[in-house]
Design a protein around this motif. Structure first.
Motif, short mmCIF file in Angstrom:
data_model
loop_
_atom_site.label_atom_id
_atom_site.label_comp_id
_atom_site.label_asym_id
_atom_site.label_seq_id
_atom_site.Cartn_x
_atom_site.Cartn_y
_atom_site.Cartn_z
N GLY A 13 13.80 -1.45 6.71
CA GLY A 13 15.28 -2.16 7.17
C GLY A 13 15.52 -0.94 8.92
N GLY A 14 15.52 -0.19 8.20
CA GLY A 14 16.06 1.10 8.36
C GLY A 14 15.92 1.26 9.83
N VAL A 15 14.33 0.69 9.83
CA VAL A 15 13.95 1.49 10.86
C VAL A 15 13.68 0.46 12.06
N THR A 16 14.07 -0.96 11.95
CA THR A 16 13.80 -2.48 13.10
C THR A 16 15.66 -2.08 13.10
N ILE A 17 16.56 -1.66 12.64
CA ILE A 17 17.98 -1.44 12.99
C ILE A 17 18.10 -0.40 13.27
N LEU A 70 11.08 -1.17 -3.39
CA LEU A 70 12.51 -1.21 -2.89
C LEU A 70 12.57 0.02 -1.96
N ALA A 71 12.35 0.72 -1.98
CA ALA A 71 12.79 2.31 -1.19
C ALA A 71 11.77 2.48 0.35
N GLY A 72 10.78 1.51 0.47
CA GLY A 72 10.00 1.50 1.35
C GLY A 72 10.91 0.17 2.43
N VAL A 91 1.21 -1.34 0.08
CA VAL A 91 -0.35 -0.28 -0.07
C VAL A 91 0.67 0.96 0.38
N PHE A 92 1.79 1.49 0.81
CA PHE A 92 3.02 1.85 1.37
C PHE A 92 3.75 3.27 -0.15
N ALA A 93 3.36 1.45 -1.55
CA ALA A 93 4.54 1.72 -2.09
C ALA A 93 3.42 2.30 -3.03
N SER A 94 2.76 1.94 -3.49
CA SER A 94 1.14 2.12 -4.44
C SER A 94 1.42 1.41 -5.04
N TRP A 95 1.88 0.22 -5.59
CA TRP A 95 1.71 -0.65 -6.20
C TRP A 95 2.52 -0.44 -7.41
N ARG A 96 3.58 0.25 -6.64
CA ARG A 96 4.86 0.54 -7.70
C ARG A 96 6.52 -0.32 -7.04
#
Lengths: 309, 367
Positions: free
Chosen positions: A249-253, A242-244, A232-237
């Motif tokens: 991954g960044g938030v987790t780390i 990839l960015a999302g 949903v975040f990527a609005s199906w693109r």
């Protein structure tokens, strides 16, 4: 921070993002065909346990990865039979798939707790891999990390440029029109659903063979659901996906590093809430923002289709 | 007719079959038992013995039946609330989180009055439990009605957050000061516990309240205008809008209702069988209740039966673990299989299979 420390952080971000990327990319293709499979979490964890069992049984990480993909696709096949052939409610079936997958994985995995697995093959290029920062960042990952990036390129090309991809999108946007001009809606959706399952299985395999090379019950810890939110975040693109995935991954780390650095006096559990809260926040921003990303949702998403022959 | 034509012809029914609507849950249960037979066989257990301990031996003692009620109560309460939402096409799948927050809120009241409980403590705990669950369900309700955020993902994400929140409390501020550093609160005082109704069992007052709630849910859905609006919203959202029913108001209503019931169920767990706050309050009742709601055909009275059946899957899982060493995870597999079979057999409710060459019963159906 030194080069080494920076590249170490970035490396862990990459490995935290990769399972999300696999699972979300698969689900993106599924949803583009007009099907909503909420069973990503279940397919992912069955992929994780199958990969782990086969890798530790055969000693081959590659066979394990293949087993993960097959197991994910097998679960997706059950979903396909129920929702595509038998036109069952997709939301309920997806939930059933997750409940079933969580149970099945802990049943299979009971004998594998605390056992090590052989490491996955790494891509190492002599000379370049030893370069500071660039070397470890671009080379020396598990082959699966590269596969996930290649998959983004392939899916982006497939959906935008290939004939089969256009048919898939047509099926997702208007199943009745696609059917009436002679496309086999159900067959297209079956292929998409199986692909989605295999990708979720790969994501699970990466988790149990590389991210934490151990089997633990419930180890996906909601990543399948975060993958659904990422679509949903990527609005199906695919490229935004990839960015999302790397953002999450960044938030987790970031949360893990803060915890190990003493957590700024915040209890560890509160820090662990961050990825889930970030998911809710991101979904809200996407829904509330002025950019109308939601309009990009496939028109037939979640609606059952039965050809009236 | 060409020889390659399929053996069956599939036709949509003009109306759903009432008889099959209620018969298919039984069919699904039967198929699950058959599947269980082969699973046990494949795992190397004596399938007859394993099935006996799973489905029969818990029902041979009075204690077994009382446990069925104890474990069925939260499933029934949550299932009734969820069913109202599912009928309105509102997918609250975070009942597990709302249960946890209800237990936290009600448990906090019990601990605040610890050592000086009065007759009002328990009612106050119940109110706090309901309020905790409702407040937690209000988050997805607000995000859905205000911004259009999908409630499936938000309510589920909040479940993980709730579990972590409970863990923060029992490892931190609510930890029993004399508890040898175990992550659990003090035991609640006697006046803060639900009365036990039958000696030698864990049958508590909450189990009967759960049954009363199911009956109240039936009255709500069958005889009130709210129940009618919920059903119209789910089946024909445009008709609901045309008739002037407020969609957002109903979304709020069903989420608060299901959240409140889940919260109360959580409070009943900590004020009943558990008696204190611990890191894990429910073995997944909030998720199993989704299956309970479907298996009971989203009908409050059906949910009583399906709730008791799913309670049996928990107790049977424990019995089979003790008696034949079956892993506890079998319960989850059975629950998932049951929902699969139910969803698959739904096909028979909506479609008719006709043997090739058979004469159509209703010729006008082929218009």
């Amino acid at each position: 921070m030194t080069f080494d420390a920076v590249s170490l952080v970035l490396l862990t971000v990459i490995s935290a993002a990769t399972p999300l990327l696999f699972a979300a990319l698969g689900e993106l293709v599924v949803e583009k065909s007009g099907v909503l499979n909420l069973g990503v979490e279940g397919m992912m964890i069955v992929g994780a346990v199958a990969a782990f069992a086969v890798a530790s049984g055969t000693g081959s990480g590659s066979l394990g990865v293949a087993a993960g993909a097959v197991a994910g696709a097998a679960l997706a096949f059950i979903f396909g039979v129920l929702t595509l052939t038998l036109a069952a409610n997709q939301v309920a079936t997806g939930l059933a798939l997750t409940i079933f997958g969580l149970g099945l994985s802990s049943l299979i995995g009971a004998g594998y707790v605390g056992i090590p697995v052989p490491p996955l093959a790494k891509l190492a290029v002599p000379g370049i891999s030893d370069l500071p920062l660039v070397g470890p960042l671009l080379f020396g990952h598990d082959a699966l990390v590269y596969l996930s990036i290649v998959a983004v390129i392939a899916v982006a090309w497939f959906l935008k440029k290939s004939r089969a991809g256009m048919i898939l999108r047509a099926v997702g946007e208007s199943d009745i029109s696609a059917h009436s001009i002679g496309y086999d809606v159900i067959a297209v959706r079956y292929r998409a659903v199986l692909f989605g399952g295999a990708m979720a299985g790969l994501g699970g395999a990466f988790l149990s063979l590389s991210y934490t090379p151990l089997w633990a019950e419930g180890m996906t810890a909601g990543r399948g659901w975060i993958a659904l939110a990422l679509v949903v975040f990527a609005s199906w693109r695919p490229w935004r996906l990839l960015a999302g995935a790397y953002l999450f991954g960044g938030v987790t780390i970031a949360q893990l590093y803060t915890q190990s650095a003493g957590g700024l006096g915040i209890p560890a559990q509160v820090m662990s809430m961050l990825p889930y809260l970030a998911t809710i926040l991101v979904l809200t921003i996407i829904a509330a923002g002025p950019w109308k990303g939601r309009l990009n949702a496939p028109a037939c998403l979640g609606k059952p289709f039965r050809p009236s022959t | 007719m060409s020889p390659k034509a399929p053996l069956f012809k599939i036709e949509p029914r003009r109306e759903v079959s009432r008889g099959l609507l209620y018969a298919t849950p039984l069919l699904a249960v039967a198929l699950t038992v058959v599947a269980g037979f082969f699973i046990f066989l494949a795992m190397g257990y004596d399938p007859f013995l394993a099935l006996y301990h799973f489905f029969v031996s818990p029902l041979l003692t009075v204690y077994g039946w009382s446990e069925l009620m104890v474990k069925g109560a939260p499933l029934i309460m949550i299932g009734v609330g969820l069913a109202v939402g599912f009928r309105a096409n509102v997918w609250n799948i975070g009942a597990e989180g709302q249960l946890t927050m209800g237990a936290v809120a009600g448990g906090a009241v019990a601990l605040a009055f610890w050592g000086e409980e009065t007759a009002l403590t328990l009612p106050l705990m119940c109110l706090a439990g309901i309020a905790g669950g409702m407040a937690y369900a209000a988050i997805p309700a607000f995000l859905k009605t205000r911004f259009g955020v999908n409630e499936i993902l938000t309510s589920l994400m909040l479940t993980y957050v709730a579990t972590l929140f409970l863990s923060t409390l029992v490892y931190g501020p609510l930890k029993d000061p004399l508890g040898f550093n175990f992550p659990q609160s003090r035991m609640f005082g006697d006046a803060a516990l639900l009365p036990i109704l039958a000696g030698g069992t864990r049958l508590h007052l909450g189990t009967f309240i759960a049954l009363a709630i199911a009956v109240a849910g039936w009255v709500l859905m069958t005889f009130t205008i709210v129940g009618f609006q919920v059903r119209v919203l789910g089946q024909a959202p445009q008709a609901a809008r045309f008739a002037g029913f407020s969609g957002p108001r109903l979304v709020w209503l069903v989420l608060l209702l299901s959240g409140g019931l889940a919260g109360l169920a959580g409070l009943f767990e900590v004020a009943g069988p558990i008696g204190q706050l611990v890191p894990q309050i429910s073995p997944g009742y909030g998720f199993t209740a989704i299956i309970v709601a479907f298996l009971g055909r989203l009908h409050p009275l059906g949910i009583i039966l399906s709730g008791l059946l799913m309670a049996l899957s928990y107790i049977g899982g424990e019995t089979a673990q003790v008696e034949v060493g079956l892993p506890q995870a079998v319960t989850g597999v059975f629950q998932g299989l049951l929902l699969f079979f139910l969803l698959a057999s739904d096909f028979l409710v909506r479609y008719r299979l006709r043997l090739r060459g058979a004469v159509a019963v209703q010729p006008q159906a082929a218009e």
